[in-house]
Design an enzyme around this catalytic site. Sequence first.
Site, PDB file in Angstrom:
ATOM      1  CB  ALA A  26      -0.835   0.143   1.373  1.00 41.35           C
ATOM      2  CG  HIS A  28       2.302   5.830   2.184  1.00 32.48           C
ATOM      3  ND1 HIS A  28       4.234   6.534   2.348  1.00 32.48           N
ATOM      4  CD2 HIS A  28       2.232   5.127   2.683  1.00 32.48           C
ATOM      5  CE1 HIS A  28       4.125   5.777   3.830  1.00 32.48           C
ATOM      6  NE2 HIS A  28       2.821   4.921   4.096  1.00 32.48           N
ATOM      7  CG  HIS A  31       5.468   2.800   1.803  1.00 32.71           C
ATOM      8  ND1 HIS A  31       4.835   2.656   1.814  1.00 32.71           N
ATOM      9  CD2 HIS A  31       5.715   1.585   2.790  1.00 32.71           C
ATOM     10  CE1 HIS A  31       4.203   2.385   3.200  1.00 32.71           C
ATOM     11  NE2 HIS A  31       4.602   1.344   3.570  1.00 32.71           N
ATOM     12  CD  GLN A  55       4.178  -6.481  11.242  1.00 39.67           C
ATOM     13  OE1 GLN A  55       4.612  -6.996  11.030  1.00 39.67           O
ATOM     14  NE2 GLN A  55       4.200  -4.503  10.891  1.00 39.67           N
ATOM     15  CE  LYS A 142       2.723   6.638  10.633  1.00 39.72           C
ATOM     16  NZ  LYS A 142       2.594   5.449  11.233  1.00 39.72           N
ATOM     17  CD  GLN A 146       8.590  -0.582  12.524  1.00 40.54           C
ATOM     18  OE1 GLN A 146       7.508  -2.084  12.454  1.00 40.54           O
ATOM     19  NE2 GLN A 146       8.506  -0.550  11.088  1.00 40.54           N
ATOM     20  CB  SER A 178      -0.241   5.988   7.831  1.00 44.96           C
ATOM     21  OG  SER A 178      -1.117   5.044   8.014  1.00 44.96           O
ATOM     22  CB  SER A 179      -0.774   1.647   4.329  1.00 49.24           C
ATOM     23  OG  SER A 179       0.403   1.873   4.113  1.00 49.24           O
ATOM     24  NE  ARG A 180      -2.668  -0.262  10.791  1.00 54.52           N
ATOM     25  CZ  ARG A 180      -2.218  -0.923  10.792  1.00 54.52           C
ATOM     26  NH1 ARG A 180      -0.697   0.165  11.396  1.00 54.52           N
ATOM     27  NH2 ARG A 180      -1.789  -2.068  10.857  1.00 54.52           N
TER      28      ARG A 180
HETATM   29  P1  AMP Z   1       5.017  -0.629   6.597  1.00 59.17           P
HETATM   30  O1  AMP Z   1       5.360  -0.719   5.138  1.00 59.17           O
HETATM   31  O2  AMP Z   1       3.909   0.568   7.068  1.00 59.17           O
HETATM   32  O3  AMP Z   1       5.279  -1.530   6.901  1.00 59.17           O
HETATM   33  O4  AMP Z   1       6.155   0.456   6.272  1.00 59.17           O
HETATM   34  C1  AMP Z   1       7.001   0.256   5.553  1.00 59.17           C
HETATM   35  C2  AMP Z   1       8.340   0.798   6.271  1.00 59.17           C
HETATM   36  O5  AMP Z   1       8.031   2.160   5.364  1.00 59.17           O
HETATM   37  C3  AMP Z   1       8.903   1.004   7.770  1.00 59.17           C
HETATM   38  O6  AMP Z   1      10.464   1.070   7.920  1.00 59.17           O
HETATM   39  C4  AMP Z   1       8.546   2.307   8.188  1.00 59.17           C
HETATM   40  O7  AMP Z   1       8.516   3.003   9.472  1.00 59.17           O
HETATM   41  C5  AMP Z   1       8.453   3.578   6.797  1.00 59.17           C
HETATM   42  N1  AMP Z   1       7.413   3.960   6.322  1.00 59.17           N
HETATM   43  C6  AMP Z   1       5.817   3.747   7.203  1.00 59.17           C
HETATM   44  N2  AMP Z   1       5.158   5.236   6.040  1.00 59.17           N
HETATM   45  C7  AMP Z   1       6.583   6.367   6.752  1.00 59.17           C
HETATM   46  C8  AMP Z   1       6.487   7.342   6.253  1.00 59.17           C
HETATM   47  N3  AMP Z   1       5.692   8.519   6.514  1.00 59.17           N
HETATM   48  N4  AMP Z   1       7.923   8.552   6.402  1.00 59.17           N
HETATM   49  C9  AMP Z   1       8.691   7.420   6.347  1.00 59.17           C
HETATM   50  N5  AMP Z   1       8.703   6.251   6.446  1.00 59.17           N
HETATM   51  C10 AMP Z   1       7.746   5.011   6.475  1.00 59.17           C
END
Ligand code: AMP
Length: 275
Positions: A26, A28, A31, A55, A142, A146, A178-180
């Site tokens: 997802a 944005h 990523h 998770q 973000k 983690q 955020s994907s959410r």
């Molecule tokens: P996720 O797909 O949510 O597991 O995120 C994958 C990676 O992208 C993780 O290292 C997140 O911390 C990073 N990430 C997610 N949202 C953001 C953001 N707004 N800015 C920077 N990194 C992000």
Amino acid sequence: MRIARSRSELNLDRSGTVGFVPTMGAFHEGHLSLMRKSKSECRTTVVSLFVNPTQFGKGEDYTRYPRNEQADAEMAERAGTDVLYIPTVSEIYDSSSTTVHVGGVSDLWEGEMRPGHFDGVATVVAKLFQIVRPDVAYFGLKDYQQCRVIDRMVYDLFFPLRLSLEETVREPDGLAMSSRNAYLSAEERAVAPLLYKNLQELSKKVEQGDDIDVARESSISSLTMSGFQVQYLAVVDAQTLEPISKLNGSARALLAARLGSTRLIDNIAIRGPTT
Ligand code: AMP
């Protein structure tokens, strides 16, 4: 860009540095900025797309987590990804009985609200590190806690790689991407930027020497009045994530809140007197 659906299809060129961006898809700008950073620093950029079941807690959004493989593949390719690794759940977990638990930093805040969450994160990231064997792995600040969990795991388990932790990418109104965010209604989306606004105010007050607890309480009531259910708003030591009552070194404010049925997290740096 190649798509690899199994370990054997990965078949990476290891003649230069390998950069790795683990994700749940997802995509944005958050990523994509990690992918571009890897592209600018490494010979080969590998991105994993895996919605990791371990998770997510019971009743969380595993089944409804946004999935759009084709759009993700197009975006990843445009951001310079060389290999998009999309494993199946059975490839990662089939007959697996090992869990990685990172003591201390996993047990606070998100760890308390989402029991088992960081075990799922650490376990999948450890497996992905073994599969991809990157030289550099990119994570977003973000998800600050983690980052601390992975940092500790890399140190404790002697993973031979460097972590690159990148700044949070935000919408123009300050909301962390955020994907959410896709779950938010139009009304909720309009108030969501208050999360970051409050964090900025809190950070400024604490840096100016205001009492940490008074500043926290004031942010919590302001967010509550705007319709958020604050789960935690903590001012913590930037490394140990233990709460602090006085600013000495660098600190971080960590925030989790519900807005309607959507759970949002964000955080901000707080500079100490000597940092
Ligand atoms: P996720 O797909 O949510 O597991 O995120 C994958 C990676 O992208 C993780 O290292 C997140 O911390 C990073 N990430 C997610 N949202 C953001 C953001 N707004 N800015 C920077 N990194 C992000």
